[in-house]
Design a protein around this motif. Structure first.
Motif, PDB file in Angstrom:
ATOM      1  N   TRP A   1       0.822  -1.206   0.000  1.00  0.00           N
ATOM      2  CA  TRP A   1       0.000   0.000   0.000  1.00  0.00           C
ATOM      3  C   TRP A   1       0.854   1.253   0.000  1.00  0.00           C
ATOM      4  O   TRP A   1       0.438   2.287  -0.530  1.00  0.00           O
TER       5      TRP A   1
ATOM      6  N   VAL B   1       1.368   1.668  -3.649  1.00  0.00           N
ATOM      7  CA  VAL B   1       0.183   2.236  -4.302  1.00  0.00           C
ATOM      8  C   VAL B   1       0.160   3.741  -4.070  1.00  0.00           C
ATOM      9  O   VAL B   1       0.038   4.536  -5.006  1.00  0.00           O
ATOM     10  N   ILE B   2       0.311   4.126  -2.801  1.00  0.00           N
ATOM     11  CA  ILE B   2       0.207   5.543  -2.478  1.00  0.00           C
ATOM     12  C   ILE B   2       1.357   6.317  -3.114  1.00  0.00           C
ATOM     13  O   ILE B   2       1.161   7.375  -3.715  1.00  0.00           O
TER      14      ILE B   2
ATOM     15  N   ASN C   1       1.036   6.689  -6.835  1.00  0.00           N
ATOM     16  CA  ASN C   1      -0.042   7.625  -7.157  1.00  0.00           C
ATOM     17  C   ASN C   1       0.345   9.062  -6.829  1.00  0.00           C
ATOM     18  O   ASN C   1      -0.124   9.987  -7.486  1.00  0.00           O
TER      19      ASN C   1
ATOM     20  N   ALA D   1       3.707   5.005 -16.044  1.00  0.00           N
ATOM     21  CA  ALA D   1       4.260   3.970 -16.911  1.00  0.00           C
ATOM     22  C   ALA D   1       5.705   3.683 -16.540  1.00  0.00           C
ATOM     23  O   ALA D   1       6.138   2.529 -16.490  1.00  0.00           O
ATOM     24  N   ALA D   2       6.458   4.737 -16.238  1.00  0.00           N
ATOM     25  CA  ALA D   2       7.881   4.536 -15.955  1.00  0.00           C
ATOM     26  C   ALA D   2       8.085   3.794 -14.640  1.00  0.00           C
ATOM     27  O   ALA D   2       8.935   2.914 -14.538  1.00  0.00           O
TER      28      ALA D   2
ATOM     29  N   GLY E   1       5.358   0.381 -14.716  1.00  0.00           N
ATOM     30  CA  GLY E   1       5.465  -0.508 -15.863  1.00  0.00           C
ATOM     31  C   GLY E   1       4.111  -1.078 -16.215  1.00  0.00           C
ATOM     32  O   GLY E   1       3.995  -2.247 -16.561  1.00  0.00           O
ATOM     33  N   GLY E   2       3.068  -0.266 -16.095  1.00  0.00           N
ATOM     34  CA  GLY E   2       1.733  -0.739 -16.424  1.00  0.00           C
ATOM     35  C   GLY E   2       0.728  -0.020 -15.579  1.00  0.00           C
ATOM     36  O   GLY E   2       1.045   0.949 -14.915  1.00  0.00           O
ATOM     37  N   ARG E   3      -0.513  -0.510 -15.623  1.00  0.00           N
ATOM     38  CA  ARG E   3      -1.533   0.163 -14.867  1.00  0.00           C
ATOM     39  C   ARG E   3      -1.650  -0.415 -13.461  1.00  0.00           C
ATOM     40  O   ARG E   3      -2.011   0.264 -12.522  1.00  0.00           O
ATOM     41  N   VAL E   4      -1.363  -1.713 -13.350  1.00  0.00           N
ATOM     42  CA  VAL E   4      -1.511  -2.349 -12.040  1.00  0.00           C
ATOM     43  C   VAL E   4      -0.138  -2.720 -11.483  1.00  0.00           C
ATOM     44  O   VAL E   4       0.772  -3.079 -12.228  1.00  0.00           O
TER      45      VAL E   4
ATOM     46  N   GLU F   1       6.271  -6.393 -12.717  1.00  0.00           N
ATOM     47  CA  GLU F   1       7.005  -5.338 -13.421  1.00  0.00           C
ATOM     48  C   GLU F   1       7.469  -4.260 -12.435  1.00  0.00           C
ATOM     49  O   GLU F   1       8.638  -3.878 -12.388  1.00  0.00           O
TER      50      GLU F   1
ATOM     51  N   PRO G   1      -4.288  -6.812  -2.653  1.00  0.00           N
ATOM     52  CA  PRO G   1      -4.666  -5.631  -3.432  1.00  0.00           C
ATOM     53  C   PRO G   1      -6.124  -5.249  -3.265  1.00  0.00           C
ATOM     54  O   PRO G   1      -6.552  -4.244  -3.812  1.00  0.00           O
ATOM     55  N   LEU G   2      -6.909  -6.065  -2.526  1.00  0.00           N
ATOM     56  CA  LEU G   2      -8.328  -5.737  -2.382  1.00  0.00           C
ATOM     57  C   LEU G   2      -8.627  -5.024  -1.076  1.00  0.00           C
ATOM     58  O   LEU G   2      -9.649  -4.367  -0.947  1.00  0.00           O
TER      59      LEU G   2
ATOM     60  N   PHE H   1       9.231   2.228 -21.193  1.00  0.00           N
ATOM     61  CA  PHE H   1       7.866   2.284 -21.719  1.00  0.00           C
ATOM     62  C   PHE H   1       7.638   1.198 -22.758  1.00  0.00           C
ATOM     63  O   PHE H   1       7.754   1.458 -23.953  1.00  0.00           O
TER      64      PHE H   1
ATOM     65  N   PHE I   1       1.463  -3.116 -21.988  1.00  0.00           N
ATOM     66  CA  PHE I   1       1.644  -3.474 -20.588  1.00  0.00           C
ATOM     67  C   PHE I   1       0.929  -4.780 -20.303  1.00  0.00           C
ATOM     68  O   PHE I   1      -0.217  -4.957 -20.734  1.00  0.00           O
TER      69      PHE I   1
ATOM     70  N   ASN J   1     -11.757  -4.627  -7.945  1.00  0.00           N
ATOM     71  CA  ASN J   1     -12.021  -3.531  -7.029  1.00  0.00           C
ATOM     72  C   ASN J   1     -13.192  -2.706  -7.527  1.00  0.00           C
ATOM     73  O   ASN J   1     -13.034  -1.595  -8.023  1.00  0.00           O
TER      74      ASN J   1
ATOM     75  N   LEU K   1      -5.435   8.548  -3.717  1.00  0.00           N
ATOM     76  CA  LEU K   1      -4.157   7.886  -3.987  1.00  0.00           C
ATOM     77  C   LEU K   1      -4.309   6.380  -4.133  1.00  0.00           C
ATOM     78  O   LEU K   1      -3.359   5.634  -3.896  1.00  0.00           O
TER      79      LEU K   1
END
Ligand code: HEM
Ligand code: FES
Lengths: 526, 154
Positions: free
Chosen positions: A189, A192-193, A196, A222-223, A226-229, A233, A355-356, B39, B43, B70, B90
């Protein structure tokens, strides 16, 4: 030629002849090996003592002689050294941990458990690594405090102060990337924080309605991720950053930091240092004990406004052994302290990452909690805006305050400066406590005007107000006293007060859902 | 009248500038090349569209959290809605609690439709598009949002 070399000891001429020579050389091997390693005699003469320093790769970052002022524990408090030795301990224990740690989401958590329960000494190594990280952060901050209040950023040391700020940022980044790696609830977490926060510039582009055309947040995400989740990565990226990139950078900049200390003429000291110290005591191998064989000029004298220039190295002592005694003492105290801590207390490991369900409350380690408190008002301002302003402000201190005041003594030895620091501390504490109390008791903009545009909250929240109030205070102090140094004292003291109070509130007074509680025992249980 | 034969840039300067320019260009290109490493073209991530079951299996008034996702699925009298559980501040996961949703990390509070009531969250919880999959199940697509108040009637 005919004279025996006094440094190398008596010259052993190799006897002529094949096998006999080989046997003789073999016999002399321990001697010749030693002499090619240690190329000076025993450090009993001044010359040999300097050579012990200048001819050794690891020691030659020190100057051959050190001023007695720099050796006073009440001046440096050994804090820079504690930071450095914590870093060394972190490097050693970190390499050991890497033998077992596996940077994949499936294996990371279990590999930490393995280190803790299965690997001999693994528990101690891991605990030491964790606690040394805390110690390094704490000692770096306190070191900065001592450098500031002894005005040691002046007299050519401006750039070393900036390097120091950079080292502080690197230290925080090292510890942040480190505690993500176990892939437990805390690390997950925090990641995550943190990621973000890195993308929270989007809060601004969203508020301005331009995210569709210009989205730097997306690049950051992205950097880093390395993805959205967050997944393998991201873990590998943070692992590389933590284990390779940041340690290398930190080591290089520590090297530059130390090198600058020498180029700046050693540690700062007040003009009357020699008078205050008086003549050196008998038993400390003070100055030249014998006629020097060559001039010491280049080794002991340095460029700059340092009082040593043109006056010879009167109140200096040979670094060997005096400085090394001091350093070894700090090293030993640091190691013993960390060992004891590691034996007595285990580094935290929460449940495996889920993650939930975040932890409630999800708290970062203490040194980030002040930021977390600010972030709870605005992600962008608390996580990026205010830290950037604070770091820039701190880094520019030596350039905005160029007064020639006394360096190398706490508060410049001036009662006025001490008083300004105390008054500023009182002001800084009142301001931060007042704002926090207000926000906790009455809420903030969105509680009163639910439909207020986000940009108003970004620009005007307890964090930004506090920053502005502190800046105004330091301008006021500078104006009223007519001194930029005192203005800087006002700013720095307020900064410390704010950091301290925000951290304490976040550590002890924030409970589930980040609600204010008077004490953790009052948290609701369920 | 004498015409100056001096070129505006001396030959040596010109060569020097070219050398410097190509050096900088090479540095920029290699740094850019290294940065582009971060990049990748695509992904790896799980599909953002998933099925949540048959509409008839939901009672009116029921809330569900699909396994591993989620998101909150509500079957309200007006229809079906899928509201994200990811806090817009966040990224923590909000809990369902009065007044609607509460975030454990920095205390953002949302009403039952995801509108921010309090705390640092900059924007409401998004509503995801719900549609009917060919096999008759409801499906949620997290890559498409709909404006709050858009209900899906099965
Ligand atoms: C990784 C972090 C750091 C390490 C390992 C480190 C290490 C050291 C050491 C060993 C010294 C010698 C004197 C002493 O021990 O106090 C020193 C001096 C100094 N440090 Fe640092 N330091 C770090 C961070 C910082 C920070 C955050 C600042 C300030 C922003 C800073 C500014 C200075 C300055 C200006 C001096 C010269 C002081 C004088 O001349 O009296 N350093 N540092
Ligand atoms: S992540 Fe929800 S309030 Fe900060």
């Amino acid at each position: 030629m005919s004279q025996p070399n006094p440094i190398a000891g008596e010259a052993h001429e190799p006897p002529p002849g094949g096998l006999a020579a080989l046997v003789a050389n073999l016999k002399a091997l321990p001697q010749t090996l030693k002499r090619s390693l240690v190329r000076h005699g025993p450090p009993v003469t001044d010359r040999a003592r300097s050579e012990a320093v200048t001819q050794n790769f690891f020691l030659h970052i020190h100057s051959a002689r050190v001023h007695r002022w720099s050796l006073r524990p009440s001046f440096t408090l050994g804090l820079g050294l504690i930071a450095f030795f914590s870093f060394v301990i972190l490097a050693v224990t970190g390499v050991l941990l890497m033998f077992y740690y596996k940077p994949t989401t499936a294996l990371a958590y279990d590999s930490i458990k393995e280190i803790h329960f299965m690997v001999p000494a693994g528990r101690i190594i891991r605990n030491m690594h964790r606690w040394a990280a805390h110690l390094m952060v704490a000692s770096v901050i306190l070191h900065m405090v001592r450098v500031f209040f002894t005005a040691s950023y002046k007299g050519g040391r401006q750039f070393n102060w900036v390097l120091g700020i950079l080292l502080w940022v690197l230290t925080m980044a090292l510890s942040y990337t480190g505690y993500l790696l176990p892939w437990d609830q805390l690390g997950y977490w925090a990641m995550v924080i943190g990621t973000n926060i890195a993308t929270s510039i989007r809060e601004v582009t969203d508020a301005l309605g331009i995210t569709r055309y210009f989205d730097p947040g997306a690049y950051m995400q992205a950097a880093l991720v390395g993805g959205r989740v967050l997944g393998d990565e991201a873990l590998i990226r943070f692992n590389m950053i933590h284990c390779i990139l940041l340690p290398l950078l930190t080591a290089v900049f520590i090297g530059v930091h130390f090198w600058r200390i020498r180029k700046d003429g050693g540690l700062s000291r007040p003009p009357d240092a020699d008078a205050v110290l008086g003549p050196p005591p008998e038993d400390c191998r003070p100055v030249f004990t014998q006629e020097p064989k060559k001039t010491y000029g280049l080794m002991a004298l340095v460029r700059g406004k340092s009082p040593a220039v043109g006056r010879g190295p009167e109140n200096t002592l040979p670094s060997w052994p005096h400085l090394f005694y001091a350093e070894a003492t700090v090293l030993m105290v640091t190691v013993v302290f960390l060992l004891a801590w590691a034996f007595l207390q285990d580094a935290p490991l929460k449940e495996p990452a889920n993650p939930l369900v975040p932890e409630n409350p999800a708290k970062a380690p203490w040194y980030f909690l002040g930021l977390q408190e600010l972030v709870s008002y605005s992600a962008f301002m608390g996580g990026i805006g205010i830290p950037t302003v604070a770091l820039l402000g701190l880094a520019l201190v030596p350039y905005l305050d160029r007064e020639q005041t006394v360096s190398g003594r706490w508060f410049g030895g001036s009662a006025r400066e001490k008083r300004i620091a105390l008054v500023s501390a009182a002001f800084g504490l009142t301001a931060v406590l007042g704002l926090e109390t207000f926000a906790i008791a009455f809420g903030w903009l969105r509680n009163w005007f639910p439909d207020i545009p986000q940009i108003a909250v970004i620009l005007f929240n307890p964090g930004t107000v506090l920053t502005a109030v502190y800046m105004l205070w330091s301008l006021l102090v500078a104006h009223r006293t007519g001194s930029t140094r005192l203005g800087a004292v006002g700013l720095f003291t307020c900064f410390l007060a704010g950091f301290l109070v925000l951290t304490i509130i976040a550590v002890w007074f924030r409970g589930p859902n980040w609600v204010f509680y008077w004490w953790p025992t009052l948290w609701p249980t369920h | 009248m004498s015409v100056s034969t001096d070129p505006p840039v001396k030959r040596r300067d010109f060569l020097g500038l070219t050398a410097l320019g190509s050096f900088l260009a090479a540095v920029a290109a290699s740094v850019g090349g290294m940065l582009s490493l971060a990049f990748p073209r695509a992904f790896p991530e799980p599909s953002r569209r998933y099925k949540i079951g048959l509409a008839n299996d939901f009672r009116v008034g029921e809330v569900r959290r699909p396994e591993g996702r989620n998101v909150f699925i509500f079957h309200r009298p007006e229809g079906f809605v899928a509201i994200s559980a990811v806090c817009t501040h966040l990224g923590c996961i909000v809990n369902q609690a009065p007044p609607g949703f509460v975030c454990p990390c920095h205390g953002s509070r949302f009403d039952p439709n995801g509108k921010v009531l309090q705390g640092p969250a900059p924007s409401p919880l998004p509503w995801y598009e719900i549609s009917l999959a060919p096999d008759g199940q409801l499906q949620v697509d997290e890559s498409r949002t709909v404006s709050a108040g858009t209900y899906f009637q099965a």
